[in-house]
Design a protein around this motif. Sequence first.
Motif, PDB file in Angstrom:
ATOM      1  N   ILE A  63       0.964  -1.076   0.047  1.00 29.72           N
ATOM      2  CA  ILE A  63       0.036  -0.105  -0.019  1.00 29.72           C
ATOM      3  C   ILE A  63       0.826   1.156  -0.041  1.00 29.72           C
ATOM      4  N   HIS A  64       0.436   2.242  -0.927  1.00 29.20           N
ATOM      5  CA  HIS A  64       1.360   3.499  -0.902  1.00 29.20           C
ATOM      6  C   HIS A  64       0.395   4.459  -0.475  1.00 29.20           C
ATOM      7  N   PHE A  65       0.920   5.323   0.415  1.00 28.48           N
ATOM      8  CA  PHE A  65       0.137   6.634   1.195  1.00 28.48           C
ATOM      9  C   PHE A  65       0.627   7.784   0.599  1.00 28.48           C
ATOM     10  N   ALA A  66       0.082   8.928   0.715  1.00 28.11           N
ATOM     11  CA  ALA A  66       0.418  10.289   0.664  1.00 28.11           C
ATOM     12  C   ALA A  66      -0.143  10.926   1.853  1.00 28.11           C
ATOM     13  N   THR A  67       0.806  11.984   2.277  1.00 28.11           N
ATOM     14  CA  THR A  67       0.281  12.640   3.516  1.00 28.11           C
ATOM     15  C   THR A  67       0.720  14.083   3.656  1.00 28.11           C
ATOM     16  N   LYS A  68      -0.002  14.908   4.283  1.00 27.60           N
ATOM     17  CA  LYS A  68       0.033  16.055   4.369  1.00 27.60           C
ATOM     18  C   LYS A  68       0.781  16.336   5.737  1.00 27.60           C
ATOM     19  N   GLY A  69       0.726  15.579   6.687  1.00 29.77           N
ATOM     20  CA  GLY A  69       1.362  15.547   8.166  1.00 29.77           C
ATOM     21  C   GLY A  69       1.346  14.351   8.894  1.00 29.77           C
ATOM     22  N   LEU A  70       2.075  14.261   9.719  1.00 33.30           N
ATOM     23  CA  LEU A  70       2.435  12.987  10.546  1.00 33.30           C
ATOM     24  C   LEU A  70       1.106  12.513  11.485  1.00 33.30           C
ATOM     25  N   GLN A  71       0.343  13.395  11.939  1.00 38.61           N
ATOM     26  CA  GLN A  71      -0.728  12.949  12.830  1.00 38.61           C
ATOM     27  C   GLN A  71      -1.608  12.100  11.855  1.00 38.61           C
ATOM     28  N   GLY A  72      -1.860  10.763  12.665  1.00 37.14           N
ATOM     29  CA  GLY A  72      -2.834   9.699  12.115  1.00 37.14           C
ATOM     30  C   GLY A  72      -1.908   8.728  11.325  1.00 37.14           C
ATOM     31  N   TRP A  73      -0.634   8.712  11.968  1.00 37.15           N
ATOM     32  CA  TRP A  73       0.231   7.753  11.225  1.00 37.15           C
ATOM     33  C   TRP A  73      -0.490   6.199  11.289  1.00 37.15           C
ATOM     34  N   PRO A  74      -0.311   5.426   9.958  1.00 32.83           N
ATOM     35  CA  PRO A  74      -1.045   4.429   9.658  1.00 32.83           C
ATOM     36  C   PRO A  74      -0.815   3.268  11.062  1.00 32.83           C
ATOM     37  N   LYS A  75      -1.965   2.485  10.981  1.00 34.30           N
ATOM     38  CA  LYS A  75      -1.961   1.407  12.098  1.00 34.30           C
ATOM     39  C   LYS A  75      -2.521   0.328  11.369  1.00 34.30           C
ATOM     40  N   ILE A  76      -1.984  -0.895  11.693  1.00 32.86           N
ATOM     41  CA  ILE A  76      -2.557  -1.976  11.153  1.00 32.86           C
ATOM     42  C   ILE A  76      -3.405  -3.036  12.128  1.00 32.86           C
ATOM     43  N   HIS A  77      -4.548  -3.306  11.850  1.00 33.07           N
ATOM     44  CA  HIS A  77      -5.463  -3.927  12.965  1.00 33.07           C
ATOM     45  C   HIS A  77      -5.900  -5.264  12.162  1.00 33.07           C
ATOM     46  N   PHE A  78      -5.864  -6.172  13.280  1.00 31.42           N
ATOM     47  CA  PHE A  78      -6.318  -7.693  12.840  1.00 31.42           C
ATOM     48  C   PHE A  78      -7.368  -8.197  13.430  1.00 31.42           C
ATOM     49  N   GLN A  79      -8.027  -9.446  12.969  1.00 30.58           N
ATOM     50  CA  GLN A  79      -9.113 -10.065  13.563  1.00 30.58           C
ATOM     51  C   GLN A  79      -8.621 -11.308  13.527  1.00 30.58           C
ATOM     52  N   VAL A  80      -8.399 -12.248  14.194  1.00 31.58           N
ATOM     53  CA  VAL A  80      -7.682 -13.470  13.886  1.00 31.58           C
ATOM     54  C   VAL A  80      -9.012 -14.503  14.113  1.00 31.58           C
ATOM     55  N   TRP A  81      -9.505 -15.311  13.360  1.00 34.86           N
ATOM     56  CA  TRP A  81     -10.354 -16.398  13.459  1.00 34.86           C
ATOM     57  C   TRP A  81     -10.131 -17.793  13.471  1.00 34.86           C
ATOM     58  N   HIS A  82     -10.967 -18.468  14.036  1.00 32.73           N
ATOM     59  CA  HIS A  82     -10.787 -19.996  14.175  1.00 32.73           C
ATOM     60  C   HIS A  82     -11.753 -20.563  13.250  1.00 32.73           C
ATOM     61  N   GLN A  83     -11.603 -21.701  12.374  1.00 33.09           N
ATOM     62  CA  GLN A  83     -12.495 -22.239  11.371  1.00 33.09           C
ATOM     63  C   GLN A  83     -12.612 -23.768  12.001  1.00 33.09           C
ATOM     64  N   PHE A  96      -3.779  -4.714  17.204  1.00 37.49           N
ATOM     65  CA  PHE A  96      -3.324  -3.612  16.294  1.00 37.49           C
ATOM     66  C   PHE A  96      -1.971  -3.117  16.794  1.00 37.49           C
ATOM     67  N   CYS A  97      -1.231  -2.716  15.605  1.00 40.34           N
ATOM     68  CA  CYS A  97       0.114  -2.142  16.014  1.00 40.34           C
ATOM     69  C   CYS A  97       0.539  -1.158  14.956  1.00 40.34           C
ATOM     70  N   HIS A  98       1.144  -0.066  15.220  1.00 38.28           N
ATOM     71  CA  HIS A  98       1.518   0.960  14.227  1.00 38.28           C
ATOM     72  C   HIS A  98       2.303   0.469  13.012  1.00 38.28           C
ATOM     73  N   ILE A  99       2.500   1.240  12.110  1.00 35.53           N
ATOM     74  CA  ILE A  99       3.337   0.689  10.966  1.00 35.53           C
ATOM     75  C   ILE A  99       4.637   1.607  11.421  1.00 35.53           C
TER      76      ILE A  99
END
Length: 175
Positions: A63-83, A96-99
């Motif tokens: 994924i490729h982002f463009a930004t005007k500022g540092l506020q709101g730095w990307p975070k990746i969040h997860f839901q782990v499921w069992h089948q 979740f964790c910060h990029i």
Amino acid sequence: MAEVHVIGQIIGANGFPENGLFCKWGIHTGSAWKVLAGLREGQTQVDNPQLDDTAYWYHPIDIHFATKGLQGWPKIHFQVWHQDGYGRNELYGYGFCHIPTSPGIHKVDCDTWRPAGTFREQVSQFFLGGGPQLKNPDLVYSGADRFNLKTIAMGKVHLRLGIILRNFDKFGIEF
């Protein structure tokens, strides 16, 4: 505009009570961030390892982002499921964790948790499966009311991410 390019993969997960895991993921940013290319969310395949407790997905993230500022730095969040063997899906954890904010290759381990629920819900979950889920999944990364939750620690999700930063020096930010 400054740019951040995230290239990597969700390697897998371990430490969960059962095998047969898959992961739903998404990337959340602040309002000053815009996606130039790539997907903000996705889902891995189900991995049901026979020999150990580690599920391997090797699911790509690009994924490729463009930004005007540092506020709101990307975070990746997860839901782990069992089948299970009948194709029923049960939520096993949120996380979740910060990029990473520095360029280069990074190995990231993200801890996960699930809501504990009441004693009655825990007994029901033990005998029937299922379990409590968040009404608003944004609570995972927003943190607004997350401190009120009773949770149970679950496993870890493992990532390998390459970070490329561009034009930050034009905004007075040096790495």
